[in-house]
Design a protein around this motif. Sequence first.
Motif, short mmCIF file in Angstrom:
data_model
loop_
_atom_site.label_atom_id
_atom_site.label_comp_id
_atom_site.label_asym_id
_atom_site.label_seq_id
_atom_site.Cartn_x
_atom_site.Cartn_y
_atom_site.Cartn_z
N GLU A 146 13.55 -27.53 69.18
CA GLU A 146 14.88 -28.10 69.00
C GLU A 146 14.98 -29.44 69.73
O GLU A 146 15.45 -30.43 69.17
N ARG A 147 14.52 -29.49 70.98
CA ARG A 147 14.60 -30.73 71.75
C ARG A 147 13.74 -31.84 71.15
O ARG A 147 14.05 -33.01 71.29
N ALA A 148 12.66 -31.45 70.47
CA ALA A 148 11.76 -32.44 69.87
C ALA A 148 12.20 -32.84 68.46
O ALA A 148 11.54 -33.64 67.82
N GLY A 149 13.30 -32.26 67.96
CA GLY A 149 13.84 -32.68 66.67
C GLY A 149 13.38 -31.89 65.46
O GLY A 149 13.68 -32.29 64.33
N TYR A 150 12.68 -30.77 65.66
CA TYR A 150 12.24 -29.96 64.53
C TYR A 150 13.31 -28.99 64.06
O TYR A 150 13.36 -28.64 62.90
N LEU A 151 14.14 -28.53 64.99
CA LEU A 151 15.18 -27.54 64.68
C LEU A 151 16.53 -28.09 65.10
O LEU A 151 16.63 -28.91 66.02
N THR A 152 17.57 -27.60 64.43
CA THR A 152 18.93 -27.89 64.87
C THR A 152 19.70 -26.58 64.86
O THR A 152 19.41 -25.68 64.06
N ARG A 153 20.68 -26.48 65.77
CA ARG A 153 21.50 -25.26 65.81
C ARG A 153 22.55 -25.32 64.72
O ARG A 153 23.18 -26.36 64.50
N MET A 154 22.76 -24.20 64.07
CA MET A 154 23.77 -24.12 63.02
C MET A 154 25.13 -23.82 63.66
O MET A 154 25.21 -23.23 64.74
N ALA A 155 26.17 -24.27 63.02
CA ALA A 155 27.53 -24.10 63.56
C ALA A 155 27.92 -22.63 63.63
O ALA A 155 28.51 -22.17 64.62
N ARG A 156 27.57 -21.87 62.63
CA ARG A 156 27.94 -20.45 62.59
C ARG A 156 26.85 -19.60 63.24
O ARG A 156 25.68 -19.73 62.90
N ARG A 157 27.25 -18.76 64.18
CA ARG A 157 26.31 -17.87 64.85
C ARG A 157 26.20 -16.55 64.10
O ARG A 157 27.08 -16.18 63.34
N GLU A 158 25.12 -15.84 64.38
CA GLU A 158 24.94 -14.50 63.85
C GLU A 158 25.74 -13.54 64.71
O GLU A 158 25.71 -13.65 65.94
N PRO A 159 26.48 -12.59 64.13
CA PRO A 159 27.28 -11.68 64.95
C PRO A 159 26.44 -10.94 65.99
O PRO A 159 25.33 -10.50 65.70
N GLY A 160 26.98 -10.84 67.21
CA GLY A 160 26.28 -10.14 68.28
C GLY A 160 26.48 -8.63 68.19
O GLY A 160 27.30 -8.15 67.41
N THR A 161 25.76 -7.90 69.02
CA THR A 161 25.86 -6.44 69.00
C THR A 161 26.87 -5.93 70.01
O THR A 161 27.39 -4.83 69.86
N ALA A 162 27.19 -6.71 71.04
CA ALA A 162 28.17 -6.29 72.06
C ALA A 162 29.54 -6.84 71.70
O ALA A 162 29.67 -7.89 71.06
N MET A 163 30.59 -6.13 72.14
CA MET A 163 31.97 -6.54 71.84
C MET A 163 32.28 -7.93 72.39
O MET A 163 33.02 -8.70 71.78
N THR A 164 31.72 -8.26 73.55
CA THR A 164 32.02 -9.54 74.21
C THR A 164 31.01 -10.63 73.86
O THR A 164 31.07 -11.73 74.41
N SER A 165 30.08 -10.35 72.96
CA SER A 165 29.02 -11.31 72.63
C SER A 165 29.57 -12.48 71.83
O SER A 165 30.43 -12.33 70.97
N ASN A 166 29.07 -13.67 72.14
CA ASN A 166 29.39 -14.87 71.36
C ASN A 166 28.56 -14.95 70.08
O ASN A 166 28.74 -15.87 69.28
N GLY A 167 27.66 -14.02 69.92
CA GLY A 167 26.78 -14.03 68.76
C GLY A 167 25.44 -14.68 69.09
O GLY A 167 25.24 -15.23 70.17
N PHE A 168 24.52 -14.59 68.14
CA PHE A 168 23.18 -15.13 68.33
C PHE A 168 23.06 -16.49 67.66
O PHE A 168 23.56 -16.71 66.55
N ILE A 169 22.39 -17.41 68.35
CA ILE A 169 22.17 -18.77 67.82
C ILE A 169 21.32 -18.68 66.56
O ILE A 169 20.31 -17.97 66.52
N ARG A 170 21.73 -19.42 65.54
CA ARG A 170 20.93 -19.56 64.33
C ARG A 170 20.43 -20.99 64.25
O ARG A 170 21.13 -21.93 64.62
N TYR A 171 19.19 -21.13 63.81
CA TYR A 171 18.55 -22.44 63.73
C TYR A 171 18.28 -22.81 62.27
O TYR A 171 18.08 -21.95 61.42
N LEU A 172 18.21 -24.10 62.05
CA LEU A 172 17.81 -24.65 60.75
C LEU A 172 16.57 -25.52 60.99
O LEU A 172 16.58 -26.39 61.87
N LEU A 173 15.52 -25.27 60.22
CA LEU A 173 14.32 -26.10 60.30
C LEU A 173 14.60 -27.41 59.57
O LEU A 173 14.77 -27.42 58.35
#
Length: 196
Positions: A134-161
């Motif tokens: 990601e830091r080298a420019g190969y990946l970017t974080r997507m705006a929408r996260r994947e739903p987390g498994t815990a109630m208080t989770s912000n969700g999991f980061i999704r990447y785009l190649l």
Amino acid sequence: MSWPAQTILTAIVGLAHLDCVDIDLLVHHTKMERKQIANSCAILVNRELIERIKPGCYKLLPAGHVLIARGFEVKSGPRGETAVKQHTDTLRMKAWRAMRQRKKFSLGDLLVLVANGGEKAIENNVGQYLRALERAGYLTRMARREPGTAMTSNGFIRYLLVKDSGPLAPIWRPSKETVYDPNTQEEHSYAMAQSA
């Protein structure tokens, strides 16, 4: 299997401190015949792994050092077919191949695809690799996260190649804060990528 060009390249890597490695020195170190060494050197020059400084004398290029260090094979076949082969069973090579196939993914998606049960600290290993890419420019974080498994989770980061440079996995060099791309033979600095 040790191919003649592979043997010569390994010998030149071992003698890389010299300004120029001549054929006589390679005969001494490899016990191969001069003609076979000359033919192998011509293949390595053609593949841009070594350069010819003067007739019969060669110098290692950075790409040649990387090929040996990362466990690639140099074969004598036609350039661009099976000339350079990266071992496909490494965790990061598997992760890179999965990224290229999926295009959009989370760390969890990759772990399901690449884990075989015997790896140590696989989540940390692949996670660090993703952050380096990601830091080298190969990946970017997507705006929408994947739903987390815990109630208080912000969700999991999704990447785009966003930069699929080819089949060989980019090599993370944490000590230099760079990612080396064997597909393009370019080295990408984190600082340059972040400021761009």
